[in-house]
Design a protein around this motif. Structure first.
Motif, PDB file in Angstrom:
ATOM      1  N   THR B 187       0.947  -1.018   0.106  1.00  0.00           N
ATOM      2  CA  THR B 187       0.072  -0.143   0.144  1.00  0.00           C
ATOM      3  C   THR B 187       0.880   1.298  -0.195  1.00  0.00           C
ATOM      4  OG1 THR B 187      -1.619  -1.377   1.059  1.00  0.00           O
ATOM      5  CG2 THR B 187      -1.782   1.142   0.906  1.00  0.00           C
ATOM      6  N   PRO B 188       1.630   1.355   1.127  1.00  0.00           N
ATOM      7  CA  PRO B 188       2.566   2.752   0.974  1.00  0.00           C
ATOM      8  C   PRO B 188       3.583   2.736  -0.219  1.00  0.00           C
ATOM      9  CG  PRO B 188       3.342   1.231   2.568  1.00  0.00           C
ATOM     10  CD  PRO B 188       2.079   0.587   2.316  1.00  0.00           C
ATOM     11  N   LEU B 189       3.863   1.463  -0.899  1.00  0.00           N
ATOM     12  CA  LEU B 189       4.626   1.359  -2.186  1.00  0.00           C
ATOM     13  C   LEU B 189       3.874   1.989  -3.368  1.00  0.00           C
ATOM     14  CD1 LEU B 189       7.366   0.786  -3.318  1.00  0.00           C
ATOM     15  CD2 LEU B 189       6.371  -1.500  -3.913  1.00  0.00           C
ATOM     16  N   ALA B 190       2.584   1.791  -3.393  1.00  0.00           N
ATOM     17  CA  ALA B 190       1.945   2.229  -4.405  1.00  0.00           C
ATOM     18  C   ALA B 190       1.673   3.832  -4.269  1.00  0.00           C
ATOM     19  CB  ALA B 190       0.415   1.493  -4.313  1.00  0.00           C
ATOM     20  N   PHE B 191       1.923   4.235  -2.896  1.00  0.00           N
ATOM     21  CA  PHE B 191       1.620   5.674  -2.866  1.00  0.00           C
ATOM     22  C   PHE B 191       3.070   6.292  -3.013  1.00  0.00           C
ATOM     23  CE2 PHE B 191      -2.295   7.259  -0.976  1.00  0.00           C
ATOM     24  CZ  PHE B 191      -3.124   6.055  -0.884  1.00  0.00           C
ATOM     25  N   PHE B 192       3.980   5.666  -2.754  1.00  0.00           N
ATOM     26  CA  PHE B 192       5.544   6.244  -3.157  1.00  0.00           C
ATOM     27  C   PHE B 192       5.490   6.405  -4.412  1.00  0.00           C
ATOM     28  CE2 PHE B 192       7.160   5.345   1.335  1.00  0.00           C
ATOM     29  CZ  PHE B 192       6.877   6.355   1.705  1.00  0.00           C
ATOM     30  N   GLY B 193       5.050   5.268  -5.178  1.00  0.00           N
ATOM     31  CA  GLY B 193       5.179   5.124  -6.645  1.00  0.00           C
ATOM     32  C   GLY B 193       4.758   6.178  -7.370  1.00  0.00           C
ATOM     33  N   GLU B 194       3.760   6.744  -6.909  1.00  0.00           N
ATOM     34  CA  GLU B 194       3.031   7.893  -7.704  1.00  0.00           C
ATOM     35  C   GLU B 194       3.955   8.899  -8.069  1.00  0.00           C
ATOM     36  OE1 GLU B 194      -1.106   9.242  -6.112  1.00  0.00           O
ATOM     37  OE2 GLU B 194      -0.252   8.345  -4.324  1.00  0.00           O
ATOM     38  N   SER B 195       5.123   9.081  -7.431  1.00  0.00           N
ATOM     39  CA  SER B 195       6.156   9.980  -7.660  1.00  0.00           C
ATOM     40  C   SER B 195       6.829   9.957  -9.183  1.00  0.00           C
ATOM     41  CB  SER B 195       7.203  10.266  -6.602  1.00  0.00           C
ATOM     42  OG  SER B 195       6.843  10.258  -5.451  1.00  0.00           O
ATOM     43  N   VAL B 196       6.546   8.881  -9.869  1.00  0.00           N
ATOM     44  CA  VAL B 196       6.771   8.712 -11.213  1.00  0.00           C
ATOM     45  C   VAL B 196       6.379   9.958 -12.205  1.00  0.00           C
ATOM     46  CG1 VAL B 196       7.186   6.105 -11.174  1.00  0.00           C
ATOM     47  CG2 VAL B 196       5.069   7.228 -11.845  1.00  0.00           C
ATOM     48  N   ILE B 197       5.510  10.561 -11.621  1.00  0.00           N
ATOM     49  CA  ILE B 197       5.060  11.811 -12.235  1.00  0.00           C
ATOM     50  C   ILE B 197       6.210  12.683 -12.361  1.00  0.00           C
ATOM     51  CG2 ILE B 197       2.721  12.089 -11.470  1.00  0.00           C
ATOM     52  CD1 ILE B 197       4.058  14.166  -9.367  1.00  0.00           C
ATOM     53  N   ILE B 198       7.410  12.383 -11.985  1.00  0.00           N
ATOM     54  CA  ILE B 198       8.377  13.413 -12.148  1.00  0.00           C
ATOM     55  C   ILE B 198       8.694  13.267 -13.731  1.00  0.00           C
ATOM     56  CG2 ILE B 198      10.292  11.416 -11.815  1.00  0.00           C
ATOM     57  CD1 ILE B 198      10.791  14.986 -10.692  1.00  0.00           C
ATOM     58  N   LEU B 199       8.688  11.993 -14.343  1.00  0.00           N
ATOM     59  CA  LEU B 199       8.590  12.081 -15.615  1.00  0.00           C
ATOM     60  C   LEU B 199       8.075  12.939 -16.497  1.00  0.00           C
ATOM     61  CD1 LEU B 199       7.917   8.256 -16.094  1.00  0.00           C
ATOM     62  CD2 LEU B 199       9.960   9.320 -16.878  1.00  0.00           C
ATOM     63  N   MET B 200       6.894  13.839 -15.828  1.00  0.00           N
ATOM     64  CA  MET B 200       6.237  14.815 -16.508  1.00  0.00           C
ATOM     65  C   MET B 200       6.965  16.211 -16.142  1.00  0.00           C
ATOM     66  SD  MET B 200       3.904  14.167 -18.763  1.00  0.00           S
ATOM     67  CE  MET B 200       2.548  15.488 -18.622  1.00  0.00           C
ATOM     68  N   LEU B 201       7.521  16.250 -14.999  1.00  0.00           N
ATOM     69  CA  LEU B 201       8.060  17.558 -14.388  1.00  0.00           C
ATOM     70  C   LEU B 201       9.420  17.934 -14.795  1.00  0.00           C
ATOM     71  CD1 LEU B 201       6.614  17.036 -10.477  1.00  0.00           C
ATOM     72  CD2 LEU B 201       5.745  18.218 -12.502  1.00  0.00           C
ATOM     73  N   VAL B 202      10.247  16.921 -15.148  1.00  0.00           N
ATOM     74  CA  VAL B 202      11.601  17.327 -15.708  1.00  0.00           C
ATOM     75  C   VAL B 202      11.592  18.356 -16.217  1.00  0.00           C
ATOM     76  CG1 VAL B 202      13.741  16.439 -16.277  1.00  0.00           C
ATOM     77  CG2 VAL B 202      12.610  15.373 -14.417  1.00  0.00           C
ATOM     78  N   PRO B 203      10.818  18.369 -17.441  1.00  0.00           N
ATOM     79  CA  PRO B 203      11.011  19.529 -18.531  1.00  0.00           C
ATOM     80  C   PRO B 203      10.683  20.805 -18.123  1.00  0.00           C
ATOM     81  CG  PRO B 203       9.650  17.394 -19.359  1.00  0.00           C
ATOM     82  CD  PRO B 203       9.992  17.228 -17.899  1.00  0.00           C
ATOM     83  N   PHE B 204      10.100  20.885 -17.032  1.00  0.00           N
ATOM     84  CA  PHE B 204       9.801  22.422 -16.433  1.00  0.00           C
ATOM     85  C   PHE B 204      10.786  22.980 -15.529  1.00  0.00           C
ATOM     86  CE2 PHE B 204       5.383  20.127 -17.187  1.00  0.00           C
ATOM     87  CZ  PHE B 204       4.987  21.198 -18.226  1.00  0.00           C
TER      88      PHE B 204
END
Lengths: 400, 366
Positions: B187-204
């Motif tokens: 469960t917590p891993l599935a929440f930590f894993g949400e941080s893969v949104i960094i894939l969208m953030l790096v270009p900014f």
């Protein structure tokens, strides 16, 4: 022009949302509920009584003074369960009950004997109620009667019970959580502090309220529950202290012993307890309870000069023997009379021998009743106070 | 729209912490009991690995978002499918969080307020922050909220130490075993894993090379905070009761009573959660709009805001009740989103991307 229009509409939308508050609750529409009492209703349901603050009569410092009026009143209603009773109560309660300040829960003895398992859910389901509450079984009485016994020093009976509990070094407002945790565990049986209605002066017939000898609430030991949360019986105040010591919840305690022709007392302030389980060759479980206490000598009517080490050691030994005897007696009594492990020895086993516990927990009540439990005590007198020997003893009578 | 490294750090921290503290502790405690701290440690280590991998992947093409990057690495068709998988996650999670936000607020604070009032107020706020500020506005908000959250948490943790009982942590490992702890850690891993949104953030980011450091530290701080709160819960209530509670951390705060006058601090916990949920919602809201716009090559991504807002409002209204939303977390999130969106695809992109880059280099030199 367009911008002004947008701003204008925006402001109106904000005002709409800021003021449109469905759930505003004025303080003078709410009844602050201090304590809940549970009784068995005549039709077999539950009778809920509540202690409610009368805000106008609860003055803080200053104010008009004069004759102190009662700061509370008590109200009750019956129903199938708690919420049903509350609904029936609201027909005579002009304000909506607010449970955020509820600090005390009382069960009548009859109610506790009937069993608590199917009665208490609404205490936790609501969001505004905290787990922090004190809980009592009213020994030989009803909760609604107990909720009318005001202590002259306090604004309400509920608060006086809570403060007495705290003052006597017991569980205080953690009692309810302790009860819930014990109810959820297999290696400990729940115990709830008990309270009874008594006279302010022992042995004299009590007068009415505001007399010098009113009826007050008095702590009356502790009640023992079984696994199904049905009450089995009581232990008295001394036995309650022994129980709390073994549970590691005791905060302060006074021990008195006879010494020679006189007596002596120690006030323990640093108290703890260590339970060590062991298994004999035929896999019989036994426990050693190691009690430790440190404190100051509070009374010494024995003529011993406490400035001498040998006298200190003599008294320490006496205290240890007394404690040992007392706690041993309490544990054997619980084993014989109730056979319920309210001390949590099972939990000690669970923590220290988790694999063996898995097979032992099935018949824990029987195993506990037969277990060998020995008590050892270590008492240290850390301070002796302002005098060596008692001032009432002549030089020739003082033992050095 | 530019983000600094510090903003990414606070963004990730705020994004994770609030919901983790409120929603994960109960379910994890149910499985891992008093060994909950082991479960969180496992989740933390794996979570850091996941975001490290995601950040490294993003740095393969630091000028391109996930939408462009997946097409660059996997080709047009496969890339589009990958983006669609992510869009399903982002769109559905906004509906779920909106629903949870309303349910929790109704239970705790405002029992008579209808759910749509919560949806519309928070959506107006989301529209405002994404339309005016975009990702930069969200980043700046989190820079303000993050320190407030960590400070409140520290105060609450200190105030609750009074009621700790160390024996609640015993026996270690004997009651649960590895299987149960692992189940709890998911469960917590599935929440930590949400941080893969960094894939969208790096270009900014103004300086993309700082991405790895910021995001890993953000996750680490969040993980430590959540771990400590979980420990506080088990030390105070014991594993049995906390496993049955829906929001044990909230009950922990309402249990605080120091010297009989520091009491009823629930509202601080609610504040922390609302701040965090606002960041979480606005980030997902922005990603959904921006991602969809990029996928369909819309010129102005802000036009998507209006469509998305209406869609989210309808989604939240029709999102089935509380029981289902827990099913959403327990089934979709753990069994599909975790292995596919959070581990599988970033790993695939990383491996394929790295191979392509090396191949290009090799062929380039020849």
């Amino acid at each position: 022009m367009k911008k002004i229009l947008v701003n204008y509409i925006g402001i109106w939308i904000i005002i709409l949302f800021l003021s449109g508050c469905w759930d505003r609750k004025e303080l003078n529409d709410r009844a602050i509920w201090l304590a809940t009492g549970y009784d068995v209703a005549e039709n077999g349901g539950v009778e809920i009584s509540g202690q409610i603050v009368i805000p106008a009569n609860v003055q803080t410092q200053g104010g008009v003074g004069g004759a102190a009026q009662q700061g509370y009143f008590t109200i009750s209603a019956t129903g199938r369960n708690v919420q049903d009773a509350l609904q029936n109560m609201h027909v005579k309660l002009p304000r909506e009950a607010f449970f955020g300040q509820r600090r005390v829960i009382l069960f009548s003895e009859e109610f506790a004997r009937r069993g608590l398992k199917k009665e208490l859910d609404s205490n936790q389901r609501g969001a505004e109620i905290s787990f922090r509450a004190d809980v009592f079984v009213v020994k030989g009485g009803t909760a609604k009667k107990a909720l009318t016994q005001a202590n002259p020093l306090e604004k309400s009976p509920a608060i006086s019970a809570l403060k007495e509990h705290r003052q006597s070094g017991g569980r205080g407002d953690t009692a309810y959580l302790k009860f819930l945790i014990a109810a959820n565990r297999e290696g400990i049986r729940p115990s709830i502090p008990a309270i009874e209605i008594a006279n302010s002066i022992e042995g004299l017939k009590s007068g009415k309220e505001n007399s010098p000898n009113p009826k007050v609430l008095r702590l009356a030991g502790v009640s023992v529950f079984n696994q199904n949360l049905k009450m089995l019986g009581f232990l008295n105040n001394e036995e309650n202290r022994d129980l709390l010591w073994v549970l590691g919840l005791l905060k302060r305690m006074t021990i008195s012993v006879t010494q020679g022709n006189g007596n002596a007392s120690i006030q323990l302030t640093k108290i703890n307890c260590n339970v060590e389980p062991s298994f004999s060759s035929n896999n019989r479980v036994s426990f050693t309870v190691k009690l430790k206490g440190e404190g100051a000598l509070a009374e010494n009517n024995s003529g011993l000069d406490m400035e001498y080490t040998n006298n200190l050691e003599l008294l320490e030994k006496k205290f240890e023997i007394e404690v040992q005897k007392q706690v041993q007696r309490t544990i054997s009594k619980v084993q014989k009379e109730y056979g319920m492990d309210i001390f949590g020895f099972g939990e000690v086993l669970h923590r220290n021998h988790p694999t063996k516990w898995k097979s032992l927990k099935k018949n824990w009540d029987q195993t506990f009743a037969k277990a060998d439990i020995s008590v050892k005590a270590a008492i240290k007198i850390k301070r002796i106070g302002m005098e060596g020997p008692s001032l009432l003893f002549k030089e020739s009578e003082v033992k050095k | 729209m530019k983000l600094s490294g510090l903003q990414i750090f606070w963004l990730i921290f705020t994004f994770e912490t609030g919901n983790m503290i409120l929603l994960t502790i109960g379910p994890v405690m149910e499985e891992a009991k008093q060994d909950i701290w082991i479960a969180y440690l496992i989740a933390t280590i794996l979570g850091v690995l996941i975001v490290y991998m995601a950040a490294k992947t993003a740095l393969l093409h630091p000028k391109h978002t996930l939408v462009q990057l997946s097409k660059l690495i996997l080709g047009k068709w496969l890339g589009t499918i990958v983006v669609l998988i992510y869009l399903v996650q982002w769109y559905s999670v906004v509906g779920n969080i909106l629903r949870e936000f309303a349910d929790f607020s109704i239970t705790i604070l405002l029992p008579l307020t209808p759910a749509w009032a919560f949806f519309s107020t928070i959506l107006l706020l989301l529209i405002y922050v994404t339309f005016i500020g975009g990702i930069e506005g969200i980043g700046r908000c989190s820079e303000v909220f993050g320190p407030i959250i960590i400070l409140s948490e520290i105060i609450l943790i200190i105030l609750s130490t009074k009621d700790f009982e160390v024996i609640n942590l015993m026996p270690i490992f004997a009651d649960t075993g590895f299987h149960q702890i692992w189940k709890g850690a998911l469960t917590p891993l599935a929440f930590f894993g949400e941080s893969v949104i960094i894939l969208m953030l790096v270009p900014f980011m103004a300086e993309p090379q700082k991405a790895v450091k910021s995001v890993v530290w953000g996750i680490a701080l969040s993980a430590v905070t959540v771990l400590i709160v979980a420990l506080c819960v088990v030390l105070t209530f014991g594993p049995e009761i906390s496993g049955k509670l829906r929001h044990p951390s909230f009950d922990l705060v309402s249990y605080i009573s120091v010297m009989n006058f520091i009491q009823n601090l629930e509202i601080v916990a609610v504040l922390v959660w609302i701040l965090s949920v606002f960041i979480k919602l606005s980030l997902y809201f922005f990603l959904s709009c921006y991602g969809t716009a990029q996928l369909f090559k819309m010129k102005d991504w802000r036009k998507m805001i209006w469509i998305a807002a209406i869609f989210f409002f309808a989604l939240a209204i029709f999102f089935p009740g509380q029981f289902y939303s827990f099913g959403y977390m327990k089934t979709y999130w753990i069994h599909y989103a975790l292995p596919i969106n959070m581990v599988g695809i970033p790993l695939l992109l990383w491996v394929v991307g790295s191979i392509r880059r090396r191949f290009k280099k090799v062929s380039g030199t020849i």
